[in-house]
Design a protein around this motif. Structure first.
Motif, PDB file in Angstrom:
ATOM      1  N   ILE A 221      -3.124   2.343   4.185  1.00  0.00           N
ATOM      2  CA  ILE A 221      -3.966   3.212   3.358  1.00  0.00           C
ATOM      3  C   ILE A 221      -3.785   4.659   3.796  1.00  0.00           C
ATOM      4  CG2 ILE A 221      -6.373   3.719   2.733  1.00  0.00           C
ATOM      5  CD1 ILE A 221      -6.960   0.722   3.332  1.00  0.00           C
TER       6      ILE A 221
ATOM      7  N   VAL B 200     -12.591   1.277  -1.326  1.00  0.00           N
ATOM      8  CA  VAL B 200     -11.835   0.160  -0.755  1.00  0.00           C
ATOM      9  C   VAL B 200     -12.789  -1.008  -0.496  1.00  0.00           C
ATOM     10  CG1 VAL B 200     -10.563  -0.632   1.295  1.00  0.00           C
ATOM     11  CG2 VAL B 200      -9.971   1.561   0.241  1.00  0.00           C
TER      12      VAL B 200
ATOM     13  N   THR C 168      -7.816   8.467   0.379  1.00  0.00           N
ATOM     14  CA  THR C 168      -8.342   7.239  -0.220  1.00  0.00           C
ATOM     15  C   THR C 168      -9.804   7.078   0.187  1.00  0.00           C
ATOM     16  OG1 THR C 168      -6.159   6.279   0.127  1.00  0.00           O
ATOM     17  CG2 THR C 168      -7.940   4.762  -0.453  1.00  0.00           C
TER      18      THR C 168
ATOM     19  N   ARG D 248       4.333   7.199   2.158  1.00  0.00           N
ATOM     20  CA  ARG D 248       4.860   7.830   0.938  1.00  0.00           C
ATOM     21  C   ARG D 248       4.859   9.337   1.095  1.00  0.00           C
ATOM     22  NH1 ARG D 248       4.172   4.713  -4.438  1.00  0.00           N
ATOM     23  NH2 ARG D 248       4.827   2.728  -3.610  1.00  0.00           N
TER      24      ARG D 248
ATOM     25  N   VAL E  87      -9.344   5.225  -6.072  1.00  0.00           N
ATOM     26  CA  VAL E  87      -8.761   4.646  -4.869  1.00  0.00           C
ATOM     27  C   VAL E  87      -7.255   4.878  -4.867  1.00  0.00           C
ATOM     28  CG1 VAL E  87      -8.409   2.344  -5.819  1.00  0.00           C
ATOM     29  CG2 VAL E  87      -8.817   2.602  -3.390  1.00  0.00           C
ATOM     30  N   GLY E  88      -6.683   5.088  -6.039  1.00  0.00           N
ATOM     31  CA  GLY E  88      -5.226   5.125  -6.165  1.00  0.00           C
ATOM     32  C   GLY E  88      -4.568   6.383  -5.666  1.00  0.00           C
ATOM     33  N   VAL E  89      -3.266   6.504  -5.908  1.00  0.00           N
ATOM     34  CA  VAL E  89      -2.503   7.653  -5.416  1.00  0.00           C
ATOM     35  C   VAL E  89      -2.800   8.892  -6.252  1.00  0.00           C
ATOM     36  CG1 VAL E  89      -0.572   6.537  -4.300  1.00  0.00           C
ATOM     37  CG2 VAL E  89      -0.548   6.783  -6.765  1.00  0.00           C
TER      38      VAL E  89
ATOM     39  N   GLY F 126       0.830  -1.207   0.000  1.00  0.00           N
ATOM     40  CA  GLY F 126       0.000   0.000   0.000  1.00  0.00           C
ATOM     41  C   GLY F 126       0.862   1.253   0.000  1.00  0.00           C
ATOM     42  N   HIS F 127       0.370   2.299   0.679  1.00  0.00           N
ATOM     43  CA  HIS F 127       1.001   3.622   0.592  1.00  0.00           C
ATOM     44  C   HIS F 127       2.217   3.794   1.503  1.00  0.00           C
ATOM     45  CE1 HIS F 127      -3.226   4.939  -0.819  1.00  0.00           C
ATOM     46  NE2 HIS F 127      -2.450   4.814  -1.862  1.00  0.00           N
TER      47      HIS F 127
END
Lengths: 168, 427
Positions: free
Chosen positions: B321, B330, B325, B274, B425-427, B246-247
Motif C-alpha cells: 500500500i 482500507v 491511501t 509504482r 482508496v485507489g491510485v 497492490g502498488h
C-alpha cells in the motif's frame, strides 16, 4: 445435461448428498438459474428435502434463483483491486451499460456483479466473465471490453482473454 | 537468483503442464520411487524431517498432521486438497493448478499413499472454472496412464481422484467448513475436536492440505528431507510462493526461500513501488493478518519472523500500500469482505463483522464520533478467540492493527468530518 453426466457425477461420491453442489452447477448452467422444478428434482434425486437444497442455494454466491443477464460481468472490488482502481472501473461499466451494479440491462444481455476477491490480485483490477479473466482492466479499457463481449455473447468454453496478462 | 522448486517448470519455454511434458522433466518419478522403496510410515517420517509446514494459512507441520490419522483402522480414509483460494491478496494456488497440474496430482498421490487413502478430492473454488477443467483433464490423462485408479504402477496402491467445485464462499477454505460443503451442505465450520484426522469427511479420518503444500511433496521425496530443510530457517523450511499485489511495479507470484526479507521481495522481485509512490504499509500474509509499516521492511517472511514483528505469514499474499491511501477506507474494504463472508453461525462473528464494517464506513464518510475508535477496539476484543472458527479473528486482527499504526488518520476523519484523502482508496 444428460443422465449419463449426472450418473458420472454421482459415481464419484460414496454418499449421494456430496453430488449436490456439482449437480446444482449443472442444472444452473442448463437453465440459466436454479428453477423451482430443479430444486425439487435435485432434492428427490439425492434424498434431501427441498428446504435443504434452498438453504444451500442461498448460502453460496454463485447460485441464482432468478435469471440474470446472458453475460454476467463479475468485477472484483476487494483490496488489491480497490487499490488499483476497481471502483473507477465499476463506475465506467455502469455508465457504459446504463445500469447500476447488481442490475441487468433491459435487453437481458449484461449483468454487472460486484464480487469479493477473485484470487487474481496479480492482474488487479480483475474482471471475470464465465471462465475468462481480464486484467489489469483500466477504466479506459471498459468500452472495448464491452464491445468485445457483445461480439461473443455466449460464454466461451476455453479461457481466451485477450486482456489477460501473465504475472511476470 | 534462487533455485525455484515448485515453479521451476514454469520457466521452461513452451511448458504447458501436460502429462507428457511433466514426465519428460522428471515427473511421476517420486511416486514410482515411493511405491518401490518406502512404507507409508517411512514417507510420513521423511516429510516430518523435512520440516514442511502447511502453506494455506495456519502453517501446521504437514508430516505431523498426516501422523494423526489413525493407523490400522478399517475405516476408509480421505485426502482433500484445499484449492478454495479466496483470501484477498492470495493468488498462488491458481498458478500451480493452471501451469503444472500434474505436480499437484503427484503430491496428492504421495500424501494419499502416506495416510492410506483410496479416494481423494480436490475442492476447488467454484469461480475457477478454467482451473477445474485443467484438473479434470489432467486427472483423466493420469488415469489413462495407470497413475490413478487401481493397482498404480503395478503396486497394490489404488487411488481415485476427483475435482469438486465449490460455489463461492470464502468460509469453505476453513477445513471443516470445506468438509461440510463437500458433503453437500452449507459451509458452516464444525466444532473441534473431533479433528478431521479422526472424524472428517463423512466422519471418517481425513487430511486436508493446501495446493502448495502438496506440490512440495514430490520434490522432498526426490531430493530428501535434509536438502529441503537446508532452505529457510530451522522452523520454516523450503521455499514459498508469494503473491505480491497492490502498488508495486510488477505484481505477480515470486517463489523465494521462505525467509526472504520483505524489502527484497517488494523492491527487487516485485520491482519496487509504482512511479512516484512511497511505501506506507504492507499486509504480509493475506487480508486477515495485521498490517506492517516501512520500519518492518527488513523483517523476513518466514513464520517466526513475521510473528515476532507482530503479524503473520498467513497465505503468503503480500499487499503493498502506497502513501496517499486512506487506511480507514482500507479497513472498510477489508471488513466488508469479512462481513459478507461470515457464515453467520457464531453471534460474535455475524454481528461483529457487520458492526465493524458499519462503524468504519461511518468514519470514512465523515460521520464518525471520537468514541468510535475505542468502540472498534472493543468490538474486536469481543470477536477474538470466541468463535468456532478463526474467521472472526481474521476480521478483527487487521482492524486493530490499522488503529495501532494509523490512529491519527482515524482521528483526522472524525475531527474533519470527512476523509482527508478524498474518500478514495485507489491510485
Amino acid at each position: 445435461m444428460t443422465e449419463e453426466t449426472i450418473q458420472r457425477i454421482l459415481s464419484r461420491y460414496p454418499e449421494r448428498c456430496s453430488a449436490l453442489l456439482p449437480l446444482m452447477h449443472l442444472y444452473q448452467e442448463a437453465a440459466g438459474h436454479l428453477t423451482e422444478e430443479a430444486i425439487i428434482e435435485l432434492a428427490g434425486r439425492l434424498g434431501l428435502t427441498p428446504t435443504h437444497v434452498m438453504e444451500v442455494a442461498t448460502f453460496y454466491d454463485m447460485f441464482r434463483l432468478k435469471s440474470g443477464g446472458r453475460c454476467e460481468i463479475w468485477v472484483c472490488h476487494n483490496l488489491s483491486c480497490a487499490l488499483l482502481g476497481a471502483e473507477q472501473v465499476i463506475r465506467r461499466l455502469e455508465e457504459t451499460l446504463g445500469i447500476s451494479a447488481g442490475e441487468t440491462t433491459p435487453d437481458g444481455m449484461f449483468t454487472i456483479k460486484r464480487v469479493e476477491c477473485l484470487a487474481a490480485c496479480g492482474i488487479a483490477p480483475a474482471i471475470q466473465v464465465g471462465p475468462d479473466y481480464y486484467g489489469p482492466v483500466a477504466a479506459t479499457d471498459v468500452g472495448e471490453l464491452v464491445e468485445q463481449l457483445k461480439r461473443q455473447p455466449a460464454i466461451s468454453d476455453q479461457p481466451s482473454s485477450s486482456l489477460l496478462k501473465t504475472d511476470r | 537468483m534462487y533455485e525455484k522448486i515448485l515453479t521451476n517448470r514454469f520457466e521452461i519455454p513452451g511448458y504447458r503442464g501436460t502429462l507428457e511434458e511433466y514426465e519428460a522433466t522428471g515427473g511421476y518419478q517420486a511416486i514410482a520411487k515411493v511405491l518401490k522403496e518406502h512404507t507409508p510410515a517411512g514417507l510420513i517420517e521423511l516429510v516430518k524431517r523435512s520440516g514442511l509446514r502447511g502453506r494455506g494459512g495456519a502453517g501446521f507441520p504437514t508430516g505431523v498432521k498426516w501422523g494423526f490419522v489413525p493407523k490400522g483402522s478399517e475405516l476408509p480414509k480421505y485426502l482433500v486438497c484445499n484449492a478454495d483460494e479466496s483470501e484477498p491478496g492470495t493468488f498462488k494456488d491458481r498458478e500451480l493448478i493452471m501451469r503444472d497440474p500434474h505436480q499437484l496430482i503427484e503430491g496428492i498421490m504421495l500424501a494419499g499413499f502416506a495416510i492410506g487413502c483410496q479416494t481423494a478430492y480436490i475442492y476447488i473454488r467454484g469461480e475457477f472454472v478454467a482451473g477445474a477443467r485443467i484438473l479434470e483433464q489432467a486427472i483423466q490423462d493420469a488415469t489413462a496412464r495407470g497413475l490413478l485408479g487401481k493397482d498404480i504402477l503395478g503396486s497394490s496402491f489404488s487411488l481415485d481422484l476427483h475435482a469438486h467445485r465449490g460455489a463461492g464462499a470464502y468460509i469453505c477454505g476453513e477445513e471443516t467448513a470445506l468438509l461440510e460443503s463437500l458433503e453437500g451442505k452449507r459451509g458452516l465450520p464444525r466444532l473441534k475436536p473431533p479433528f478431521p484426522a479422526t472424524a472428517g469427511l463423512y466422519r471418517k479420518p481425513t487430511v486436508v492440505n493446501n495446493v502448495e503444500t502438496l506440490s512440495n511433496i514430490p520434490h522432498i521425496v526426490m531430493r530428501g528431507a535434509e536438502w529441503f530443510s537446508s532452505i529457510g530457517t530451522p522452523k520454516s523450511t523450503g521455499t514459498r510462493i508469494f503473491g505480491v499485489s497492490g502498488h508495486v511495479r510488477r505484481p505477480g507470484i515470486y517463489e523465494c526461500p521462505i525467509d526472504v526479507p520483505m524489502r527484497e521481495l517488494i523492491f527487487e522481485h516485485a520491482g519496487g513501488m509504482r512511479e512516484g509512490r512511497r511505501l506506507k504499509a504492507v499486509i504480509p500474509g493475506g487480508s486477515s493478518v495485521p498490517v506492517l509499516t516501512e520500519r518492518h521492511l527488513d523483517t523476513r517472511m518466514d513464520f517466526e519472523s513475521l510473528a515476532t514483528a507482530g503479524s503473520m505469514a498467513g497465505s503468503g499474499g503480500v499487499i503493498v500500500i502506497a502513501e496517499g491511501t486512506c487506511m480507514v477506507r482500507v479497513g472498510e474494504v477489508v471488513s466488508r469482505f469479512y462481513h459478507h463472508e461470515s457464515c453467520g453461525q457464531c453471534t460474535q462473528c455475524r454481528e461483529g463483522t457487520a458492526w465493524l464494517h458499519k462503524t468504519l464506513r461511518r468514519i470514512e464518510e465523515g460521520r464518525g464520533r471520537t468514541a468510535d475508535l475505542d468502540l472498534l477496539l472493543d468490538i474486536c476484543d469481543n470477536m477474538k478467540g470466541k468463535t468456532i472458527c478463526p474467521l472472526s479473528d481474521a476480521a478483527a486482527m487487521p482492524i486493530e492493527s490499522y488503529l495501532k499504526y494509523f490512529r491519527d488518520e482515524f482521528e483526522q476523519h472524525v475531527a474533519e468530518h470527512a476523509c482527508p484523502f478524498g474518500a478514495r482508496v485507489g491510485v
